[in-house]
Design a protein around this motif. Structure first.
Motif, short mmCIF file in Angstrom:
data_model
loop_
_atom_site.label_atom_id
_atom_site.label_comp_id
_atom_site.label_asym_id
_atom_site.label_seq_id
_atom_site.Cartn_x
_atom_site.Cartn_y
_atom_site.Cartn_z
N ARG B 3 0.86 -1.19 0.00
CA ARG B 3 0.00 0.00 0.00
C ARG B 3 0.89 1.23 0.00
O ARG B 3 2.06 1.16 0.40
CB ARG B 3 -0.95 -0.03 1.19
CG ARG B 3 -0.27 0.24 2.50
CD ARG B 3 -1.15 -0.18 3.66
NE ARG B 3 -0.33 -0.27 4.83
CZ ARG B 3 -0.10 0.75 5.65
NH1 ARG B 3 -0.66 1.91 5.46
NH2 ARG B 3 0.67 0.61 6.70
N ILE B 4 0.31 2.35 -0.41
CA ILE B 4 1.08 3.59 -0.46
C ILE B 4 0.90 4.31 0.86
O ILE B 4 -0.23 4.47 1.34
CB ILE B 4 0.58 4.48 -1.61
CG1 ILE B 4 0.63 3.71 -2.92
CG2 ILE B 4 1.41 5.74 -1.72
CD1 ILE B 4 -0.09 4.39 -4.05
N VAL B 5 1.99 4.71 1.45
CA VAL B 5 1.90 5.49 2.68
C VAL B 5 2.18 6.95 2.33
O VAL B 5 3.24 7.26 1.80
CB VAL B 5 2.92 5.00 3.71
CG1 VAL B 5 2.73 5.74 5.02
CG2 VAL B 5 2.77 3.52 3.93
N LYS B 6 1.19 7.78 2.59
CA LYS B 6 1.34 9.20 2.28
C LYS B 6 1.38 9.98 3.58
O LYS B 6 0.80 9.53 4.58
CB LYS B 6 0.13 9.69 1.48
CG LYS B 6 0.09 9.21 0.07
CD LYS B 6 -1.15 9.75 -0.59
CE LYS B 6 -1.51 8.92 -1.80
NZ LYS B 6 -2.85 9.15 -2.26
N PRO B 7 2.00 11.13 3.61
CA PRO B 7 1.92 11.95 4.82
C PRO B 7 0.48 12.39 5.06
O PRO B 7 -0.23 12.73 4.10
CB PRO B 7 2.82 13.14 4.52
CG PRO B 7 3.04 13.11 3.07
CD PRO B 7 2.88 11.71 2.61
N LYS B 13 4.13 16.61 5.06
CA LYS B 13 4.60 16.53 3.68
C LYS B 13 5.73 17.52 3.43
O LYS B 13 6.74 17.20 2.80
CB LYS B 13 3.43 16.82 2.74
CG LYS B 13 3.73 16.45 1.31
CD LYS B 13 2.56 16.75 0.43
CE LYS B 13 2.96 16.52 -1.01
NZ LYS B 13 1.97 16.96 -1.94
N LEU B 16 8.91 16.25 4.94
CA LEU B 16 9.51 15.19 4.12
C LEU B 16 10.20 15.78 2.89
O LEU B 16 11.27 15.34 2.50
CB LEU B 16 8.45 14.18 3.68
CG LEU B 16 8.00 13.20 4.75
CD1 LEU B 16 6.89 12.33 4.21
CD2 LEU B 16 9.15 12.34 5.21
N GLU B 17 9.56 16.78 2.31
CA GLU B 17 10.15 17.40 1.13
C GLU B 17 11.45 18.12 1.48
O GLU B 17 12.38 18.17 0.70
CB GLU B 17 9.16 18.38 0.50
CG GLU B 17 8.22 17.68 -0.45
CD GLU B 17 7.02 18.51 -0.79
OE1 GLU B 17 6.91 19.66 -0.31
OE2 GLU B 17 6.16 18.01 -1.52
N ARG B 19 13.46 17.18 3.72
CA ARG B 19 14.49 16.18 3.99
C ARG B 19 14.94 15.43 2.75
O ARG B 19 15.94 14.73 2.79
CB ARG B 19 13.94 15.15 4.98
CG ARG B 19 13.83 15.68 6.37
CD ARG B 19 13.34 14.62 7.30
NE ARG B 19 13.40 15.12 8.66
CZ ARG B 19 13.40 14.34 9.70
NH1 ARG B 19 13.36 13.05 9.56
NH2 ARG B 19 13.46 14.85 10.91
N ALA B 20 14.19 15.55 1.70
CA ALA B 20 14.50 14.75 0.51
C ALA B 20 15.86 15.15 -0.07
O ALA B 20 16.31 16.27 0.14
CB ALA B 20 13.42 14.98 -0.54
#
Lengths: 360, 325
Positions: B3-7, B13, B16-17, B19-20
């Motif tokens: 399954r897809i885990v989204k923020p 979000k 996370l961006e 930190r990318a």
């Protein structure tokens, strides 16, 4: 002041030779770093003096750079750093194309820009193409025209909703498969930074925690279990092409005949005898429990003595019997509660037992 | 099944961006840790390092004692890597104190949340920021871009000091900038090698008017922390990890800007392409004389004396076209 003179002296000495000391410094202007590989220092004070010279050289170099004068001060543009330092994280990879993108490229379909607003015929106004209050919003349709092909008994509004749900589910499925393909091709780094893939697996049997990836045997086991979920135990199920019959793991219970056959030996007795001899053979070495034997012996002795006492006179006997009973109860209580006090304070423990039983 | 885990929130979000991995990276963040036993000296070194790096949220200080971090032993770096991925820090400083290695500070770097390299430093002498009063008047501004001055041939010849030089530069340089206010130059890290000792001084810069030069004269004031160090153990990055970490993104050529030219005389000049104007279909002011009825009437009036049916039909066709437009 003395230090300053010294510094000036050393500079002038070198300039006599014809070498500017600042030329010997290795400089990385982008990182504002100066390095003098020639100088040697022996103490901390000396190192500060030398450092002053270095920083002076750096500052002079900075003032020489092309600059623009701002309200704040003199702003110079720095060259990019020349010392290469390791990165913190890997270089981001481009996202691999999705299945649609691959298809579109093959067919030569190009993306075209569409306006965000669109004219809505139903409400006679300009509305957003997507999202809240969008154009042709199905959830806001007041009526649906009946058609010949309509199935009686079907709610058209419900059908619209279900269709929408199915479309969303399909899109999610596509997204998942694209992400999976991307992860397979490019590893973890190929996924968008905000998305992750996580495994979801349901327990195969009861509350047994599932392993992350099922192996071939486990999948076969699961398929076998699923096939027995019909009334016929999977006997009349339609088999898929190439599907093998499920392996039956586990035994069926077999019972002995209720009525003994003529002339047959007593099978049940024989089986039980086998079990008994097996158990006894295994526990051969500790078949005699010494502690138990001693206590049994003691009890017999005591009861013998009690009988003799009873014959001699009544008083002692009554006392003994009361004690005997309470100690028995107390022992039970203690075993239940896990306490270590046995026998002692017989009245108290007896009371406690009574209390607890009342509560029950 | 996957399954897809989204923020779940926009905030998560954004984090996370942030930190990318990026082409142009964020400044490296530092996390500060301590072992089970720490001397007061090491404690104050750690807090001073935190003070130096904390501007812009670029430092995280942990106060809990860590008994499972042993950076130079096999498997002793896993908690460091775990904490690095949790806090998104790629630099670490780990302080310990033991009989064998008194006043010990391990500084190191991470690549992709894996330990890249480390140096163990023994602190022999130490003057803290508070001891020196933070340089008082010449105290540098928090988060300003520092200069570096390295003195000594050993920074070129001794492998551990070459390593230390690079590490210190990576630790304190902060953000890579394109432009700089020269007047705002206010701090320098001085690092000098003398024998087996390394002097590390953090100084403030005072710019004063020079007598015989148009550029200002530089004066250094110790603001602390000031350390006398010895290099104990060091671990260089493994070859393949370093190769991966040193990769530079291929600079894509700047997108060519179309239709804009310029020179120093003209400045910026743009060229505009105009589509061909459709003059014929333009909606012009309509005059009464051109109206169809009037025109037809005029034609009819002109034709009544001489008969000829072809002409008015011809004249009608373009008129109909025009009116449609």
């Amino acid at each position: 002041m003395n230090a300053e003179e010294q510094a000036n002296m050393s500079v002038s000495n070198l300039s006599v030779v014809g070498v500017n000391p600042a030329d010997l410094y290795a400089m990385d202007i982008g990182n504002l770093m100066v390095f003098d590989p020639c100088a040697t220092v022996s103490s901390a004070d000396e190192c500060l003096e030398k450092a002053r010279e270095l920083v002076q050289a750096l500052s002079d170099k900075l003032y020489e750079l092309p600059a623009s004068v701002d309200k704040v001060g003199r702003i110079v543009t720095l060259p990019p750093p020349s010392t290469r330092l390791p990165r913190e994280k890997p270089i981001p990879k481009p996202r691999p194309p999705t299945k649609w993108e691959q298809f579109a490229q093959k067919k030569g379909i190009t993306k075209r820009k569409r306006s965000k607003l669109e004219y809505d015929d139903q409400t006679d106004e300009w509305r957003r193409r997507h999202g809240y209050k969008r154009v042709n919003d199905e959830s806001e349709i007041p009526w649906v025209e009946a058609k010949d092909t309509d199935v009686p008994g079907e709610d058209p509004f419900e059908k619209l909703k279900a269709d929408k749900k199915a479309r969303v589910a399909k899109q999610e499925k596509n997204q998942l498969s694209n992400l999976k393909a991307a992860a397979k091709k490019g590893g973890k780094g190929a996924l968008p930074s905000t998305l992750q893939l996580a495994a979801t697996s349901l327990p195969l049997t009861g509350s047994k925690t599932p392993s992350k990836r099922l192996n071939k045997d486990e999948i076969g086991f699961a398929a076998g279990l699923a096939s027995t979920a019909t009334a016929s135990g999977g006997k009349f199920d339609k088999k898929l092409p190439g599907e093998k019959p499920s392996k039956q793991s586990g035994k069926y219970r077999k019972f002995l005949p209720v009525v003994e056959g003529k002339g047959g030996s007593n099978k049940e007795k024989e089986q039980l005898g086998n079990v008994l001899s097996k158990v006894l053979a295994r526990h051969n070495h500790d078949i005699l429990d010494v502690g138990k034997a001693v206590s049994k012996y003691n009890v017999e002795e005591e009861s013998k003595r009690a009988q003799e006492n009873q014959k001699a006179g009544g008083k002692g006997a009554r006392k003994f019997s009361a004690k005997n009973r309470s100690s028995k109860k107390g022992g039970l209580f203690n075993r239940k509660s896990g306490g270590s006090r046995a026998g002692g304070g017989s009245k108290k423990s007896a009371g406690k037992v009574g209390g607890s039983s009342k509560r029950k | 099944m996957m399954r897809i885990v989204k923020p779940k929130t926009k905030r998560a979000k954004r984090i996370l961006e942030k930190r990318a991995p990026k082409l142009d990276e964020n400044p490296k963040r530092l996390m500060l840790l301590q072992g089970t036993k720490v001397s007061s000296l090491i404690k104050s070194v750690i807090s001073d390092l935190y003070h130096l790096k904390k501007a812009g949220g670029n430092a995280v200080k942990f106060s809990k004692k860590n008994d499972n971090i042993r950076p130079f032993e096999g498997g002793g770096e896993t908690p460091l890597e775990f904490l690095s991925s949790k806090t998104d820090c790629s630099l670490f400083a780990f302080g310990t104190h033991s009989k064998k290695r008194p006043n010990n500070l391990v500084i190191g770097r991470m690549y992709d949340h894996r330990v890249l390299d480390m140096i163990e430093l023994g602190i022999e002498k130490y003057k803290s920021i508070t001891e020196l009063g933070g340089g008082r008047k010449s105290a540098p501004q928090e988060g300003s871009k520092p200069c570096f001055a390295f003195v000594g041939e050993a920074f070129e010849s001794k492998p551990e000091l070459v390593h230390l030089k690079e590490m210190l530069l990576d630790f304190f340089r902060g953000e890579v900038v394109e432009s700089l206010n020269v007047g705002g130059l206010d701090r320098v890290f001085v690092c000098a090698a003398a024998g087996d000792k390394v002097y590390l001084r953090h100084c403030g810069i005072e710019l004063k008017k020079a007598e015989n030069s148009k550029f200002p004269r530089v004066e250094l004031v110790e603001v602390g922390p000031c350390l006398d160090l010895t290099v104990r153990r060091h671990r260089k990055p493994s070859d393949d990890l370093r190769r991966e970490a040193m990769k530079t993104p291929s600079k894509t050529a700047k997108k060519k800007v179309k239709n804009v030219k310029g020179d120093s005389l003209q400045g910026k000049v743009g060229r505009i392409y105009m589509p061909k104007q459709e003059v014929e279909g333009m909606a012009l002011a309509k005059m009464k004389g051109l109206k169809r009825e009037r025109r037809q009437a005029a034609v009819a009036a002109a034709e009544t004396p001489s008969e000829g049916n072809d002409q008015p039909a011809k004249a009608d066709v373009p008129a109909a076209k025009k009116s449609r437009v």
